[in-house]
Each structure stands twice: as C-alpha cells, then as structure tokens.
Write a protein that holds these residues in place. Sequence first.
Motif, short mmCIF file in Angstrom:
data_model
loop_
_atom_site.label_atom_id
_atom_site.label_comp_id
_atom_site.label_asym_id
_atom_site.label_seq_id
_atom_site.Cartn_x
_atom_site.Cartn_y
_atom_site.Cartn_z
N SER A 64 0.86 -1.18 0.00
CA SER A 64 0.00 0.00 0.00
C SER A 64 0.90 1.23 0.00
O SER A 64 1.94 1.28 0.65
CB SER A 64 -0.94 0.00 1.21
OG SER A 64 -0.20 0.08 2.41
N ILE A 65 0.52 2.22 -0.77
CA ILE A 65 1.30 3.44 -0.93
C ILE A 65 0.60 4.56 -0.16
O ILE A 65 -0.61 4.77 -0.30
CB ILE A 65 1.42 3.83 -2.42
CG1 ILE A 65 2.02 2.67 -3.24
CG2 ILE A 65 2.23 5.10 -2.59
CD1 ILE A 65 3.43 2.29 -2.87
N GLY A 66 1.38 5.26 0.66
CA GLY A 66 0.84 6.37 1.44
C GLY A 66 0.62 7.58 0.57
O GLY A 66 1.01 7.64 -0.61
N THR A 67 0.01 8.63 1.16
CA THR A 67 -0.26 9.86 0.41
C THR A 67 1.01 10.56 -0.05
O THR A 67 0.98 11.32 -1.01
CB THR A 67 -1.09 10.83 1.26
OG1 THR A 67 -0.41 11.07 2.49
CG2 THR A 67 -2.47 10.27 1.55
N ASP A 68 2.15 10.26 0.62
CA ASP A 68 3.41 10.87 0.21
C ASP A 68 4.10 10.08 -0.90
O ASP A 68 5.19 10.41 -1.33
CB ASP A 68 4.34 10.99 1.40
CG ASP A 68 4.68 9.65 2.04
OD1 ASP A 68 4.12 8.61 1.62
OD2 ASP A 68 5.52 9.64 2.96
N GLY A 69 3.46 9.00 -1.38
CA GLY A 69 4.00 8.21 -2.46
C GLY A 69 4.99 7.15 -2.01
O GLY A 69 5.55 6.44 -2.81
N GLN A 70 5.21 7.04 -0.72
CA GLN A 70 6.13 6.06 -0.17
C GLN A 70 5.37 4.83 0.29
O GLN A 70 4.20 4.92 0.69
CB GLN A 70 6.89 6.67 1.02
CG GLN A 70 7.76 7.86 0.65
CD GLN A 70 8.83 7.46 -0.35
OE1 GLN A 70 9.51 6.46 -0.19
NE2 GLN A 70 8.99 8.26 -1.39
N PRO A 71 6.02 3.66 0.28
CA PRO A 71 5.36 2.45 0.78
C PRO A 71 4.93 2.64 2.23
O PRO A 71 5.68 3.14 3.06
CB PRO A 71 6.45 1.37 0.67
CG PRO A 71 7.41 1.90 -0.33
CD PRO A 71 7.37 3.38 -0.21
N ALA A 72 3.68 2.28 2.51
CA ALA A 72 3.13 2.47 3.85
C ALA A 72 2.86 1.14 4.54
O ALA A 72 2.36 1.12 5.65
CB ALA A 72 1.84 3.31 3.76
N GLY A 73 3.14 0.04 3.89
CA GLY A 73 2.88 -1.28 4.48
C GLY A 73 2.33 -2.21 3.43
O GLY A 73 2.42 -1.93 2.24
N THR A 74 1.79 -3.28 3.89
CA THR A 74 1.20 -4.25 2.95
C THR A 74 -0.25 -4.50 3.32
O THR A 74 -0.66 -4.34 4.46
CB THR A 74 1.97 -5.57 2.96
OG1 THR A 74 1.96 -6.10 4.29
CG2 THR A 74 3.41 -5.38 2.52
N VAL A 75 -0.99 -4.91 2.33
CA VAL A 75 -2.38 -5.30 2.54
C VAL A 75 -2.55 -6.69 1.94
O VAL A 75 -1.88 -7.03 0.97
CB VAL A 75 -3.37 -4.30 1.88
CG1 VAL A 75 -3.27 -2.95 2.56
CG2 VAL A 75 -3.11 -4.16 0.41
#
Length: 80
Positions: A64-75
């Motif tokens: 999952s990609i955060g609003t900043d375009g960086q990886p935010a984790g997995t789903v």
Amino acid sequence: MEATSIDQLSFEAALAELETIVRTLEVGSEPLDNSIELYQRGDRLKRHCEARLKAAQERIEQISIGTDGQPAGTVPFDVD
C-alpha cells in the motif's frame, strides 16, 4: 539433468533438483567441467525458485502506498 527446461519446472521440482546439485557439488566427485555445468544449472534453478517465490508473495500481499508516495505497508491480496 538438463532434460527438463527450468521454466517448465514447478517450484518444488526446481528446489529438489537444486538440492541434488548442491549435494553432488559438496561431495566433489564430479569432473571439473561437469561441476561447472552443474553449478550453472544450479544458479539458474536458484533464480527460478526466487522468481516463483516473489510471484507467490506478490499474489498474497500488495504494497500500500501512502499519500506521500512512499510504501506504507502491505495489505492482503484481494482475489475479487
């Protein structure tokens, strides 16, 4: 051993062949030229197994990609 194309092997078959090659090379009873061929096939089998594992992992989870375009984790992978 080269009778079967590596691309056609399942993960389990490729891993089993790779384990056989490793054991053969560890014994050190093969002539140098054959050892080199075994090593090369083993390397191709290793890369094949790694690719199959990566593909399986990607099917199971998505990044999952955060609003900043960086990886935010997995789903979890959603089949639907």
